[in-house]
Design a protein around this motif. Structure first.
Motif, mmCIF file in Angstrom:
data_model
loop_
_atom_site.group_PDB
_atom_site.id
_atom_site.type_symbol
_atom_site.label_atom_id
_atom_site.label_comp_id
_atom_site.label_asym_id
_atom_site.label_seq_id
_atom_site.Cartn_x
_atom_site.Cartn_y
_atom_site.Cartn_z
ATOM 1 N N UNK B 58 0.830 -1.207 0.000
ATOM 2 C CA UNK B 58 0.000 0.000 0.000
ATOM 3 C C UNK B 58 0.868 1.262 0.000
ATOM 4 N N UNK B 59 2.034 1.216 0.641
ATOM 5 C CA UNK B 59 2.947 2.366 0.609
ATOM 6 C C UNK B 59 3.423 2.618 -0.822
ATOM 7 N N UNK B 62 0.392 3.995 -2.842
ATOM 8 C CA UNK B 62 0.119 5.374 -2.428
ATOM 9 C C UNK B 62 1.136 6.336 -3.091
ATOM 10 N N UNK B 63 2.413 5.961 -3.034
ATOM 11 C CA UNK B 63 3.452 6.810 -3.619
ATOM 12 C C UNK B 63 3.279 6.934 -5.133
ATOM 13 N N UNK B 81 -2.619 12.517 0.181
ATOM 14 C CA UNK B 81 -3.658 11.505 0.007
ATOM 15 C C UNK B 81 -4.852 11.856 0.899
ATOM 16 N N UNK B 84 -7.593 6.274 0.289
ATOM 17 C CA UNK B 84 -7.064 5.226 -0.588
ATOM 18 C C UNK B 84 -7.702 3.903 -0.206
#
Lengths: 168, 145
Positions: B58-59, B62-63, B81, B84
């Protein structure tokens, strides 16, 4: 005759030991610097601040992905812990019996939605998860994260999880 | 002059958390980005299978989502964000590099919307996860609401 209750220290050591054993088995929790504190069966997760959690060095702010990962971890451990707790307390297992058990199979994330409410400052973050539904197959968990002020959330999340089957 | 893609390139190398996960920028186009990170034993979420924790994926997503917002032609500032949602289709095969591809398909004056897909190794058709997200957005020409 009624059995004498166990000394408090024995109970605490057994419960904390079972929690630590679960948490230490997962490398990513250690990588992220996440720890868990227990009061009775209630868990509070802490993401202990380190510089590598930063996503935006200009603000600076904790990376949204790190926050989401922290919340997901808190949810998974809450579910796994509820299972261990039930075994430990209902079946009256001793510390040694618990340590001899294989580690529980972990629930698998089906979906996870993170709602970012304010900037994560470069400090420790805390989280508590609440299991809203836990069936044989699926569970729904809500998690809240905060920093200085419990009523001012940094983020909240809801996730659905596939529970490990009970018969292997 | 520093172009948006020069700045977006730095997402992977300068942001401390991305650096800690060894993220790499693989492709940047208008409103699009592909990023990846290597398999790493420190990121294992399930010790029984060796599968990477969903949080690390997820990191990355997200990035990558943020990078695609940054690459939107009308982007005029930094985004954060707002929300998400990630759906996990299958575990990423242990040992394989994990990729994420994001497309910022719509931007209003204040909000940008992205779709992200993730896969492992060269199996781009076998999705590991998909995500939809909303980011804060500053529009170049539409101005503030």
């Amino acid at each position: 005759m009624r059995k004498k209750p166990e000394p408090m220290q024995v109970i605490k050591e057994r419960r904390d030991g079972a929690l630590l054993r679960l948490v230490e088995a997962i490398p990513y929790i250690n990588f992220m610097g996440i720890t868990f504190q227990r009061r009775g069966d209630e868990l509070t997760a802490t993401m202990n601040y380190t510089d590598m959690l930063i996503g935006n060095p200009a603000l600076p702010a904790i990376h949204g992905g790190a926050t989401a990962a922290f919340l997901e971890t808190a949810a998974i451990i809450e579910l796994a812990w509820a299972d261990i707790w039930a075994k430990m307390e209902m079946e009256r297992l001793s510390g040694a019996e618990i340590a001899a058990l294989p580690l529980p199979k972990l629930p698998k994330t089906i979906d996870f939605t993170t709602d970012y409410l304010s900037i994560g400052h470069p400090r420790d973050v805390y989280a508590r998860a609440r299991i809203n539904r836990s069936g044989r197959r699926y569970a729904s968990v809500h998690v809240e994260a905060w920093q200085d002020n419990r009523s001012k959330l940094v983020a909240q999340a809801t996730g659905h999880f596939l529970m490990p089957s009970k018969n292997g | 002059m520093t172009s948006p893609s020069d700045i977006a390139q730095q997402f992977a190398t300068f942001l401390p958390h991305c650096k800690a996960l060894n993220m790499r920028m693989d492709m940047l186009e208008p409103s699009q980005a592909i990023m990846s990170m290597p398999y790493d034993k420190r990121l294992i979420g399930d010790p029984e299978t060796g599968v990477i924790h969903g949080g690390a994926v997820s990191a990355l997503m997200d990035t990558c989502g943020g990078a695609s917002v940054f690459m939107h032609p009308e982007n005029a500032g930094a985004s954060v964000t707002l929300d998400l949602r990630i759906d996990y289709m299958r575990p990423a095969k242990p040992g394989e590099r994990i990729y994420a591809e994001s497309y910022c398909f719509h931007a209003t004056r204040t909000v940008a919307f992205v779709r992200v897909t993730a896969w492992a190794g060269d199996k781009k058709d076998e999705m590991v996860a998909t995500a939809t997200g909303a980011f804060s957005f500053k529009h170049k020409t539409k101005g503030r609401a």
